[in-house]
Design a protein around this motif. Sequence first.
Motif: not given
Length: 543
Positions: A146, A87, A125, A128-129
């Motif tokens: 993110l 990330a 990842v 999170w984004c």
Amino acid sequence: MAAKLLGRTEPRIFTKPLRELTPETSRGFEVIKFALVILGVHLYPWQKFLLIHALEIMPDGQYRFKRVIVLVARQQGKTTIASVLAAWWLFVDSKRHPDMVPPVKFKVVGVAQNLDIAREPWAAVKMWCDPEPNTDEEMELALPALQNATAKVSDTNGKEGIYARSRAHYEIRAAANARGKPAARVLMDEMREQKTWTAWNAVSQTLKSFWSGQMWGISNAGDSSAVVLRTQRTAGLESIAEWEEYVEAGIISAEEFANGHDVTLGLFEWSAPDGCALDDVEAILQANPSIGFGAMTVQSALSDIRGMTEAGYRTEVLCQWVVADVDSFIDVKEYRLRVLPGDEIVIPKGSRTVWGVDVSHDRKTTWLSAAVFTEDGDPFVTVRLSRAGMMWLPDYLAELAEASGQREVAVNAKGCPAMEFIEPLKKLGLIVHEFDGPKYAIATGRYRDAVRDEKLVVSAQPDIDLAVQGGVVVPYADNMAWSRPKSLPIDISGLIAETIALYALELLKPEPVEATPPPPPQAEMVTRDDVAPTDVNLATAAF
């Protein structure tokens, strides 16, 4: 109340930094802050140590390490650190040097033996984004900072990709499909599963066109079939040994070392020492650095001993290298019962000793063993020395024989590098016991017999223990003989040196070396007429 047991922060084996590591000399501090502030991830001490040391930077801003090899036991948080790193690469590091590597060309590639393993850090990842989460749970776990930095996410099987608004992106591949366009960062998970060089050769080459490119390989320890990981680890160990020989010994400075050596490979290994007991608490703490910081405890590690094979436990829990699943010629458990502490092995002074010599299949290492009877009358064998190369052996052995008075040497005489020692050792006045094929095969069998029948004493020797586990034999007439090439990548030459020394000690008698008589003095040619009467007898004797 007893102190809480904590896993060791510092790895047992690691590449030393070239300078003091500070926020100015390592990006690791930045990653740790990113993990805490942006991701809300509290990294364990060992993870922080790894990031700080592995992300050391050179004065020009490039990463010192082009390759980073990380070895640690199972369930320690490898996926977490891989996810955090990926990330940070994607959203922060990709924009650091647009003049050297523009974000549009900045690709992070995750590779593993199969796509499911590569997907694990990628999925974290994505969680999170992802700007368009599919479920309420995913929406709760997403991080707005993110999400706002992400253009899109593709979760189509085989076409997984996370695309940042900067146009940097992160994709994953299975090892079989690793070849592709150049990548600025590569994350290779579970490297021990790489049984061939296909994926490594394809992916490692993609970094070459990038300024400050970096590849990370994260794994547990493997066995002899893990050719890629074993080769990288061996290279790392050799670099560490060179550093200790020159820098830690005070011969040259770290800067001088860096100017004359390749310092771009970093090895960081949290593992138990070779040959340790399965229930050695300190060894468990060394291989399991997350103990005491998460759910794992020493007791949970100890509880695995009875539920796993020894090889499985040593690999998974102690992060130790084991041999591949071969049918060991010598029973490993029986062999370990023959190991005695040094203070229990008593050798009478002046006891007859037979030296054993052998050389590795690739001629890189020469092994010198010793076989002698103990005070109790049991044969004792041990490796006295292993050293790179071959040229040193004859003179060293001659000096050893002179100092000890023990002049017998056992050497294989057929089809192996060690046979080259026979004539030089004879010329030095040593008694050489030569082993042809039949005798060598019988010696191999007798070594196993001695272990099985409890007629042998050995000391703790991790290299020999590994050779006993992985030593492969081949048929020779009605017997079996140790095979160096079949045992690769395990070097069994030390075990062979012990095997022939044991045979010579028990069955061969030393034959005295016949000294070559000095040449007669050259008498001056005379005629009878030139000899005085008183010199006739002397002159006749001279002839």
